[in-house]
Write a protein that holds these residues in place. Structure first.
Motif, mmCIF file in Angstrom:
data_model
loop_
_atom_site.group_PDB
_atom_site.id
_atom_site.type_symbol
_atom_site.label_atom_id
_atom_site.label_comp_id
_atom_site.label_asym_id
_atom_site.label_seq_id
_atom_site.Cartn_x
_atom_site.Cartn_y
_atom_site.Cartn_z
ATOM 1 N N CYS A 62 6.126 14.649 -6.073
ATOM 2 C CA CYS A 62 7.049 15.541 -6.774
ATOM 3 C C CYS A 62 8.365 14.815 -7.112
ATOM 4 C CB CYS A 62 7.307 16.784 -5.925
ATOM 5 S SG CYS A 62 8.012 18.138 -6.842
ATOM 6 N N THR A 63 8.780 13.932 -6.229
ATOM 7 C CA THR A 63 9.991 13.153 -6.482
ATOM 8 C C THR A 63 9.800 12.223 -7.676
ATOM 9 O OG1 THR A 63 10.475 13.215 -4.122
ATOM 10 C CG2 THR A 63 11.664 11.590 -5.420
ATOM 11 N N LEU A 67 11.348 20.356 -7.473
ATOM 12 C CA LEU A 67 11.515 19.575 -6.246
ATOM 13 C C LEU A 67 12.526 20.233 -5.307
ATOM 14 C CD1 LEU A 67 11.063 16.996 -4.551
ATOM 15 C CD2 LEU A 67 12.879 15.931 -5.904
ATOM 16 N N ILE A 68 13.641 20.686 -5.833
ATOM 17 C CA ILE A 68 14.647 21.364 -5.012
ATOM 18 C C ILE A 68 14.068 22.640 -4.414
ATOM 19 C CG2 ILE A 68 16.850 22.607 -5.100
ATOM 20 C CD1 ILE A 68 17.717 20.495 -7.225
ATOM 21 N N ILE A 122 11.668 21.691 -1.574
ATOM 22 C CA ILE A 122 12.400 21.279 -0.362
ATOM 23 C C ILE A 122 12.987 22.498 0.344
ATOM 24 C CG2 ILE A 122 14.444 20.037 0.453
ATOM 25 C CD1 ILE A 122 13.818 17.940 -1.759
ATOM 26 N N LEU A 123 13.593 23.400 -0.412
ATOM 27 C CA LEU A 123 14.165 24.606 0.196
ATOM 28 C C LEU A 123 13.080 25.494 0.807
ATOM 29 C CD1 LEU A 123 16.926 25.582 -2.375
ATOM 30 C CD2 LEU A 123 17.253 24.754 -0.043
ATOM 31 N N ILE A 143 10.199 24.557 2.065
ATOM 32 C CA ILE A 143 9.711 23.921 3.293
ATOM 33 C C ILE A 143 10.743 24.063 4.406
ATOM 34 C CG2 ILE A 143 9.126 21.699 4.329
ATOM 35 C CD1 ILE A 143 7.805 20.988 1.625
ATOM 36 N N ILE A 144 12.008 23.836 4.086
ATOM 37 C CA ILE A 144 13.057 23.972 5.094
ATOM 38 C C ILE A 144 13.115 25.405 5.614
ATOM 39 C CG2 ILE A 144 15.572 23.995 5.429
ATOM 40 C CD1 ILE A 144 15.682 21.513 3.627
#
Length: 129
Positions: free
Chosen positions: A2-3, A116-117, A120-121, A123-124
């Motif tokens: 994804c990055t 991507l953001i 990440i959010l 998953i966090i």
């Protein structure tokens, strides 16, 4: 993955099919016997349906839809909806901020970095809470 897709979307305004198709096929084989994760494809299918009716100025790229399909297969429906929410929120905030700061309309804003953001959010938030 994804990055890298975010990087190429920013630099070249495209997401390579090699990455999305390969990841999609690997995850499809992996998730074949776990049909719960196949529901994660629903947001991508809905976006694909909307893609035909969205004006080109607001258009979501085909690579973004394929990237969301890969994410949906990987993390399932509920988490994909969280990714979709944060992706849209980040995109909207960036679009409004650009309009306020630059005082002109932004014609193109790559969506993969916001995916991507959102990922990440999601998953966090899933594992931190």
């Amino acid at each position: 993955m994804c990055t890298w897709c975010s990087y190429t979307d920013l630099k070249e305004r495209r997401i390579p099919n090699v990455w999305t198709y390969t990841a999609f096929l690997v995850l499809l084989v992996y998730r074949m016997f776990d049909p719960v994760f196949l529901w994660g494809l629903i947001p991508a299918v809905v976006l694909l349906g909307c893609w035909f009716f969205i004006p080109p100025s607001l258009s979501i790229g085909e690579g973004d839809i394929k990237l969301l399909a890969v994410i949906g297969l990987g993390i399932g429906f509920n988490q994909t909806m969280v990714v979709f929410f944060y992706m849209g929120l980040g995109w909207l905030i960036s679009k409004i901020a650009y309009r306020i700061v630059k005082r002109r309309k932004l014609n193109f804003l790559p969506l993969a970095p916001f995916i991507l953001i959102g990922l990440i959010l999601a998953i966090i938030l899933k594992y931190a809470i």
